[in-house]
Each structure stands twice: as C-alpha cells, then as structure tokens.
Design an enzyme around this catalytic site. Sequence first.
Site, short mmCIF file in Angstrom:
data_model
loop_
_atom_site.label_atom_id
_atom_site.label_comp_id
_atom_site.label_asym_id
_atom_site.label_seq_id
_atom_site.Cartn_x
_atom_site.Cartn_y
_atom_site.Cartn_z
N ARG A 191 -41.57 -40.76 13.89
CA ARG A 191 -40.27 -40.69 14.59
C ARG A 191 -39.09 -40.72 13.61
O ARG A 191 -37.98 -41.11 13.96
CB ARG A 191 -40.11 -41.81 15.61
CG ARG A 191 -41.14 -41.75 16.70
CD ARG A 191 -40.79 -42.65 17.87
NE ARG A 191 -41.84 -42.58 18.87
CZ ARG A 191 -42.91 -43.36 18.89
NH1 ARG A 191 -43.06 -44.30 17.98
NH2 ARG A 191 -43.81 -43.22 19.83
N LYS A 212 -29.40 -30.08 9.88
CA LYS A 212 -30.08 -29.20 10.84
C LYS A 212 -31.47 -28.93 10.28
O LYS A 212 -31.60 -28.36 9.18
CB LYS A 212 -29.32 -27.88 11.01
CG LYS A 212 -28.19 -27.96 12.01
CD LYS A 212 -27.66 -26.57 12.34
CE LYS A 212 -26.49 -26.65 13.30
NZ LYS A 212 -25.86 -25.33 13.53
N GLU A 270 -23.67 -16.06 2.27
CA GLU A 270 -23.44 -17.31 3.00
C GLU A 270 -22.20 -18.01 2.43
O GLU A 270 -21.44 -18.63 3.17
CB GLU A 270 -24.68 -18.21 2.88
CG GLU A 270 -24.76 -19.33 3.90
CD GLU A 270 -25.00 -18.87 5.33
OE1 GLU A 270 -26.04 -18.26 5.60
OE2 GLU A 270 -24.14 -19.12 6.19
N LYS A 274 -18.34 -27.93 3.84
CA LYS A 274 -19.39 -28.19 4.84
C LYS A 274 -19.51 -29.69 5.10
O LYS A 274 -19.65 -30.11 6.25
CB LYS A 274 -20.73 -27.62 4.38
CG LYS A 274 -21.83 -27.95 5.38
CD LYS A 274 -22.86 -26.92 5.58
CE LYS A 274 -23.75 -27.32 6.76
NZ LYS A 274 -24.92 -26.49 6.93
N GLU A 316 -22.42 -30.37 16.37
CA GLU A 316 -21.89 -29.08 16.85
C GLU A 316 -21.55 -29.16 18.35
O GLU A 316 -22.10 -28.45 19.18
CB GLU A 316 -22.89 -27.94 16.58
CG GLU A 316 -22.23 -26.57 16.59
CD GLU A 316 -23.18 -25.46 16.13
OE1 GLU A 316 -23.89 -25.65 15.14
OE2 GLU A 316 -23.18 -24.41 16.79
N ARG A 368 -17.96 -27.44 13.80
CA ARG A 368 -19.20 -27.00 13.15
C ARG A 368 -19.54 -25.55 13.52
O ARG A 368 -20.16 -24.83 12.74
CB ARG A 368 -20.36 -27.94 13.49
CG ARG A 368 -21.58 -27.63 12.63
CD ARG A 368 -22.55 -28.78 12.52
NE ARG A 368 -23.61 -28.40 11.61
CZ ARG A 368 -24.48 -29.22 11.06
NH1 ARG A 368 -24.43 -30.50 11.34
NH2 ARG A 368 -25.41 -28.76 10.24
N ASN A 383 -20.89 -20.79 11.81
CA ASN A 383 -21.60 -19.61 12.30
C ASN A 383 -20.75 -18.35 12.18
O ASN A 383 -21.11 -17.31 12.74
CB ASN A 383 -21.99 -19.81 13.78
CG ASN A 383 -22.91 -20.99 13.96
OD1 ASN A 383 -23.71 -21.30 13.09
ND2 ASN A 383 -22.78 -21.67 15.09
N HIS A 389 -22.21 -14.85 11.90
CA HIS A 389 -23.65 -14.97 12.11
C HIS A 389 -24.17 -14.29 13.38
O HIS A 389 -25.38 -14.04 13.48
CB HIS A 389 -24.06 -16.45 12.14
CG HIS A 389 -24.16 -17.04 10.76
ND1 HIS A 389 -23.10 -17.08 9.89
CD2 HIS A 389 -25.20 -17.60 10.10
CE1 HIS A 389 -23.48 -17.65 8.76
NE2 HIS A 389 -24.75 -17.96 8.86
N HIS A 412 -27.53 -12.29 12.87
CA HIS A 412 -28.83 -12.59 13.51
C HIS A 412 -29.38 -11.33 14.18
O HIS A 412 -30.60 -11.09 14.16
CB HIS A 412 -28.69 -13.71 14.53
CG HIS A 412 -28.40 -15.05 13.90
ND1 HIS A 412 -27.72 -16.05 14.53
CD2 HIS A 412 -28.70 -15.52 12.65
CE1 HIS A 412 -27.61 -17.10 13.71
NE2 HIS A 412 -28.20 -16.80 12.58
N HIS A 421 -30.65 -12.75 4.70
CA HIS A 421 -29.75 -13.41 5.64
C HIS A 421 -28.27 -13.30 5.22
O HIS A 421 -27.41 -12.88 6.00
CB HIS A 421 -30.15 -14.88 5.79
CG HIS A 421 -29.23 -15.67 6.66
ND1 HIS A 421 -29.14 -15.48 8.03
CD2 HIS A 421 -28.31 -16.64 6.35
CE1 HIS A 421 -28.22 -16.30 8.52
NE2 HIS A 421 -27.71 -17.00 7.54
N1 GLY Z 1 -25.78 -23.45 9.03
C1 GLY Z 1 -24.88 -23.85 10.02
C2 GLY Z 1 -24.79 -25.33 10.20
O1 GLY Z 1 -25.32 -26.08 9.42
O2 GLY Z 1 -24.18 -25.76 11.16
#
Ligand code: GLY
Length: 360
Positions: A120, A142, A184, A219, A229, A235, A239, A242, A246, A263
Amino acid sequence: MTAEGFIRDTIQVLLSGRSYEVTVGSGILGELAGVVSRLAPAISRAVVITQAAIPVEIDPGVPRKVLLVPEGESAKSVSVAESLCREMATIGITRSDLVVALGGGVVTDLAGYVAATYYRGIRYINVPTTLLAQVDASIGGKTGVNLPEGKNLIGAFHQPSAVLCDTAVLSSLSEREWASGRGEMAKYAFIPSSAGERMGTDFLDLSLEKQVSACARLKAGIVSEDELEMPGGRRVFLNYGHTLAHALEAVGFDARSAVDLRHGEAVAIGLVFAAELAGRLGRIDDGRIDQHRRIVKGLGLPTGIPDGVHADDLVAFMRRDKKVSDGMVFVLDGASGLERVQGIDEYLVRDVLVTEGARP
Ligand code: GLY
C-alpha cells in the site's frame, strides 16, 4: 550551450508532510547514497528498477538488488508491475526498504506505480536518465501503467522522496531521445510561473542545465500548488500541446501508419497547433503564434503534422482523449495566459488541422 557558472540547483516540491527535493546538476549521481541516508525512518535495502540498456551505475549506499524490466513502452504493463511486486515479495522487501527508479519515463512511471501499490505504498527515489523524464515524468508523483485500451489508465499519485537529475547522464541519449525531451521542454516556455511570468524565447538562450532546472522549478511550483490536477488548478497547463500529441501518437501506434513520432516531437507539433487554434479563436495575435513557431523551431523540432495523417482520425482520437469530457477541450493561450477552454467547434479544429498539414 554551455554549463558556464552552473554547479547544481536544489528545488523544493512543497507538499504537506511529503515535501521533497529535486536536485539538478552535472555529476550529482554520487549524491544518491547521502540522499538515501537522510531519509527517515532509515532505509534498510534498495530495489533498483531499471533496464539493461541504461548505461548508468548507481550506489544507494545500502544493500541493493537490481530488477530489470523490458525495453520500451511494453514494460509499463500490469503484468510487469505484478512480476516486480512478486520478486520484491520473494526477497522480502518491506516498508522500511526503498525503490530506486533508474531510467526514462517508462521506468519512473512503472517503478513509481510499484512503489505506490506494494505494501500500500513504500518510498521511492527517481533517478531519471532521459531529458524527458528529468523535465517532466520524474517530478510530481504521477505513476502508472498502460492497458491495451489506453495509456496510463491505471495509476496513482504517489510522490517520490527525492529526484536526482544528473545532466551528465544525458550525453548517451540518441538524437531522437534528445528531440523528445526538447519537445516536452518547449511547453515550459509558455507556462506562466506562479508570479505570472513566462520564459518565452529567453528559454532558448539558457544552457542545458539551466533549461532543465528552469523546467523542474516550474513543474515543482505547479505540483506544490495543485498536486492532484483539480478542476480550475494549474497542473492542467502541463498538458499544453498534449491533446493533439496523444492523437498523433495513437495514429502512430497503428502498425500500418508511417507516422513515427516520439512523445516530445508530437508535443512540439501540438504546441504549434494549439497556438494556431487559439489564433483562429481570436485569443492570441500573429506575434504570439510566431513565438510558438520560433521556440519549437529553435529547439530543432517539427512544427507541422506529418504527411498522410487524416484530420478525421485525429479528431476521433482527440474526442476519446481522457482529458476530454464534454465537447472538444484544449489548453489554449490567451490574453490572460493559458486556460482550459471547453466547447470548441469540431469543424474549426478540423480546419486548423488541415492548415497544419493533415489530410482533409
Ligand atoms: N506530465 C504532466 C503532469 O505531470 O501533470
């Protein structure tokens, strides 16, 4: 680009009770054992999750076991995560032990997911070895794996205990991997800091170390403000570019497709498209659109949609993108900076795609 005057930078991700540092610099990998020794409660052992082709040695300063995962995106699967957890259970890894993710975004997403779910949740440290992972994937918690039905469909927010971005390890990257990382990175030139300032074309004049550290700082600030987010949070700006990216990647996954984009290359095209769409909606002027093109080109990246891609296919994928819930939604530039804009006319989107090189 030179590293003149740059030694190392330490950036805080501030989260109640779970704050951690992102360290950026050339040759900082040797600091890993010190970082591990400062974690409390103390770490007994480390499991290093990595790939055979990653030419980087690390010493966490505690007894370690290296677990190798397959190359490529296929490693980000439930079955690979299960194998890792079973190996960890077999060797008796517990909550006083540590996962170290050593690799690109595939490894940091997968190892982070294993760390998020094994017992967990146990602690992990990211040691990203690609530019893309250093400026994005390794920071912010993430984690996740893919399903045949889509990328990152299973995952969790689970913050690392530390991130070490050693820019010296990037020297072994292929040109395509560099390009992917630069794509990126490009988005950060347009994302405002919490003080409302954007780097714009000044970003192009920074050394590589300063670019990585500027992206990591931006970031870290966004994650500190909007870890999960949430609707209306910042946050979502990460994107930027993106949604089309995608869709372009999804088109490329079809074995019959000639589209071959990493990407970040797809994000670069997505940024220029987003600027053109914002222009058509009257949100930004030609100067601002041109700034997007200059930054993307200045980083040596493609700006147009590759030959042979149909606008209808892209629209269909964008409708399905997980960030689209009601009509077409994009993060777009505007007079007050980036915004999540909903309800955009699909025919306008199609038209801009065609202008950018898609087949009608
Ligand atoms: N890669 C986008 C984020 O970490 O929110």
